[in-house]
Design a protein around this motif. Sequence first.
Motif, mmCIF file in Angstrom:
data_model
loop_
_atom_site.group_PDB
_atom_site.id
_atom_site.type_symbol
_atom_site.label_atom_id
_atom_site.label_comp_id
_atom_site.label_asym_id
_atom_site.label_seq_id
_atom_site.Cartn_x
_atom_site.Cartn_y
_atom_site.Cartn_z
ATOM 1 N N ALA A 1 102.625 68.787 29.072
ATOM 2 C CA ALA A 1 103.025 70.186 28.925
ATOM 3 C C ALA A 1 103.267 70.535 27.461
ATOM 4 C CB ALA A 1 104.278 70.462 29.756
ATOM 5 N N LYS A 2 103.913 69.626 26.729
ATOM 6 C CA LYS A 2 104.179 69.876 25.307
ATOM 7 C C LYS A 2 102.877 70.061 24.539
ATOM 8 C CE LYS A 2 108.560 67.320 24.889
ATOM 9 N NZ LYS A 2 109.185 66.113 24.287
ATOM 10 N N CYS A 3 101.906 69.212 24.813
ATOM 11 C CA CYS A 3 100.628 69.272 24.111
ATOM 12 C C CYS A 3 99.875 70.550 24.462
ATOM 13 C CB CYS A 3 99.786 68.045 24.451
ATOM 14 S SG CYS A 3 98.236 67.943 23.541
ATOM 15 N N ILE A 4 99.777 70.845 25.734
ATOM 16 C CA ILE A 4 99.036 72.038 26.163
ATOM 17 C C ILE A 4 99.718 73.311 25.680
ATOM 18 C CG2 ILE A 4 98.334 73.404 28.167
ATOM 19 C CD1 ILE A 4 97.757 70.818 29.639
ATOM 20 N N GLU A 5 101.030 73.364 25.793
ATOM 21 C CA GLU A 5 101.758 74.564 25.363
ATOM 22 C C GLU A 5 101.584 74.785 23.862
ATOM 23 O OE1 GLU A 5 103.106 76.844 27.038
ATOM 24 O OE2 GLU A 5 103.546 76.028 29.021
ATOM 25 N N GLY A 6 101.556 73.687 23.102
ATOM 26 C CA GLY A 6 101.340 73.802 21.662
ATOM 27 C C GLY A 6 99.980 74.393 21.337
ATOM 28 N N LEU A 7 98.964 74.001 22.095
ATOM 29 C CA LEU A 7 97.623 74.530 21.882
ATOM 30 C C LEU A 7 97.532 75.989 22.323
ATOM 31 C CD1 LEU A 7 95.531 71.457 23.099
ATOM 32 C CD2 LEU A 7 95.736 72.284 20.746
ATOM 33 N N LEU A 8 98.154 76.312 23.441
ATOM 34 C CA LEU A 8 98.115 77.684 23.950
ATOM 35 C C LEU A 8 98.837 78.657 23.027
ATOM 36 C CD1 LEU A 8 98.751 77.096 27.768
ATOM 37 C CD2 LEU A 8 96.596 77.723 26.659
ATOM 38 N N ALA A 9 99.795 78.129 22.256
ATOM 39 C CA ALA A 9 100.515 78.993 21.316
ATOM 40 C C ALA A 9 99.640 79.387 20.126
ATOM 41 C CB ALA A 9 101.773 78.276 20.828
ATOM 42 N N GLN A 10 98.557 78.641 19.911
ATOM 43 C CA GLN A 10 97.692 78.889 18.759
ATOM 44 C C GLN A 10 96.479 79.753 19.075
ATOM 45 O OE1 GLN A 10 96.844 75.201 16.511
ATOM 46 N NE2 GLN A 10 98.414 74.227 17.768
ATOM 47 N N ARG A 11 96.006 79.700 20.334
ATOM 48 C CA ARG A 11 94.799 80.458 20.698
ATOM 49 C C ARG A 11 94.695 80.547 22.217
ATOM 50 N NH1 ARG A 11 93.814 75.668 19.026
ATOM 51 N NH2 ARG A 11 93.660 76.409 16.879
ATOM 52 N N THR A 12 93.784 81.401 22.661
ATOM 53 C CA THR A 12 93.508 81.545 24.086
ATOM 54 C C THR A 12 92.378 80.595 24.473
ATOM 55 O OG1 THR A 12 94.163 83.862 24.051
ATOM 56 C CG2 THR A 12 92.795 83.154 25.898
ATOM 57 N N TYR A 13 92.521 79.966 25.619
ATOM 58 C CA TYR A 13 91.500 79.045 26.101
ATOM 59 C C TYR A 13 90.833 79.593 27.357
ATOM 60 C CZ TYR A 13 92.897 75.529 22.739
ATOM 61 O OH TYR A 13 93.145 74.855 21.565
ATOM 62 N N ASP A 14 89.504 79.446 27.401
ATOM 63 C CA ASP A 14 88.747 79.921 28.557
ATOM 64 C C ASP A 14 88.943 79.015 29.767
ATOM 65 O OD1 ASP A 14 87.238 82.092 27.132
ATOM 66 O OD2 ASP A 14 86.536 80.373 25.976
ATOM 67 N N GLU A 15 89.044 77.716 29.511
ATOM 68 C CA GLU A 15 89.241 76.760 30.598
ATOM 69 C C GLU A 15 90.136 75.623 30.131
ATOM 70 O OE1 GLU A 15 88.281 77.095 33.610
ATOM 71 O OE2 GLU A 15 86.388 78.215 33.677
ATOM 72 N N ILE A 16 90.952 75.119 31.046
ATOM 73 C CA ILE A 16 91.694 73.872 30.840
ATOM 74 C C ILE A 16 91.206 72.932 31.934
ATOM 75 C CG2 ILE A 16 93.935 72.741 30.690
ATOM 76 C CD1 ILE A 16 95.150 75.400 29.906
ATOM 77 N N ILE A 17 90.436 71.945 31.530
ATOM 78 C CA ILE A 17 89.709 71.095 32.475
ATOM 79 C C ILE A 17 90.379 69.732 32.595
ATOM 80 C CG2 ILE A 17 87.486 69.989 32.938
ATOM 81 C CD1 ILE A 17 86.222 72.224 31.189
ATOM 82 N N TYR A 18 90.490 69.251 33.815
ATOM 83 C CA TYR A 18 91.030 67.916 34.074
ATOM 84 C C TYR A 18 89.901 67.040 34.603
ATOM 85 C CZ TYR A 18 93.793 64.216 36.341
ATOM 86 O OH TYR A 18 94.312 63.008 36.753
ATOM 87 N N MET A 19 89.624 65.933 33.923
ATOM 88 C CA MET A 19 88.606 64.987 34.357
ATOM 89 C C MET A 19 89.233 64.013 35.351
ATOM 90 S SD MET A 19 86.186 66.248 32.556
ATOM 91 C CE MET A 19 84.948 65.149 33.251
ATOM 92 N N THR A 20 88.754 64.039 36.574
ATOM 93 C CA THR A 20 89.318 63.214 37.633
ATOM 94 C C THR A 20 88.268 62.957 38.703
ATOM 95 O OG1 THR A 20 91.009 63.137 39.377
ATOM 96 C CG2 THR A 20 90.238 65.319 38.721
ATOM 97 N N PRO A 21 88.242 61.758 39.292
ATOM 98 C CA PRO A 21 87.224 61.478 40.315
ATOM 99 C C PRO A 21 87.399 62.291 41.595
ATOM 100 C CG PRO A 21 88.748 59.637 40.109
ATOM 101 C CD PRO A 21 89.033 60.560 38.973
ATOM 102 N N ASP A 22 88.619 62.780 41.855
ATOM 103 C CA ASP A 22 88.841 63.546 43.088
ATOM 104 C C ASP A 22 88.670 65.042 42.819
ATOM 105 O OD1 ASP A 22 91.186 63.442 41.524
ATOM 106 O OD2 ASP A 22 92.464 63.874 43.251
ATOM 107 N N ALA A 23 87.456 65.399 42.407
ATOM 108 C CA ALA A 23 87.155 66.788 42.030
ATOM 109 C C ALA A 23 85.679 67.063 42.290
ATOM 110 C CB ALA A 23 87.476 67.007 40.549
ATOM 111 N N PRO A 24 85.259 68.330 42.234
ATOM 112 C CA PRO A 24 83.827 68.635 42.364
ATOM 113 C C PRO A 24 83.020 67.915 41.282
ATOM 114 C CG PRO A 24 85.127 70.635 42.584
ATOM 115 C CD PRO A 24 86.075 69.554 42.144
ATOM 116 N N THR A 25 81.839 67.462 41.646
ATOM 117 C CA THR A 25 81.000 66.697 40.728
ATOM 118 C C THR A 25 80.297 67.607 39.722
ATOM 119 O OG1 THR A 25 80.602 65.100 42.503
ATOM 120 C CG2 THR A 25 79.159 64.977 40.593
#
Length: 225
Positions: free
Chosen positions: A68-92
Amino acid sequence: MRVDIITVEPDLIKSPFENSMMKRAIEKGLAEVHFHNLREFGHGNYRQIDDYQFGGGAGMVLMIEPIAKCIEGLLAQRTYDEIIYMTPDAPTLNQATANTLSLKENIIILTGHYKGVDQRVRDKYITKEISIGDYVLTGGELAAAVLCDAVIRLIPGVLGDETSALTDSFQDNLLSPPVYTRPSEYEGMKVPEVLLSGNFPKIEEWRSEKAYERTKEIRPDLLDE
């Protein structure tokens, strides 16, 4: 395009971006990639980023607070179109997803590790989850590199031939047809005459037929799509 990658193992993922097409894209200023070591946001002197899972069970889980600290720090600097999580239990991951992401401006990629991340990270921050296949890796770093390669190569100006990506496998739900180069004959094996004919409409027809035949034999599921 700017890509921010949050990782437990930054040294593991850097190499693909220092070579070949992705290196060229970065040097041309077409892509900007930043790596964020999650341990820099960890707790205490030991920079703790994981803990045992509630309810018991084998394997550690990445804690919500460092992420959360890392993501919030990035979001404070700019807007992001997507925040993607790489995980095997997800759409391929598929070509359509890569095409869509190549049009984005700013992306965060969170790489999983151990048993994954606290579910609250996924609930609060993640806008898209992606797997690169039905298997498990030690961490999501290599998966993130695969995703970046698939996406960055599609950015206009990255490939030497702008039309090359348009004829890749999966762009039209077909596998690529066979390809040949010189010599026209090798140990009795000849290049199909149509490819040497100079008749480009016939060549395209031949390629379409072979692409369909190959897809039907190897990946008939693509034809259903």
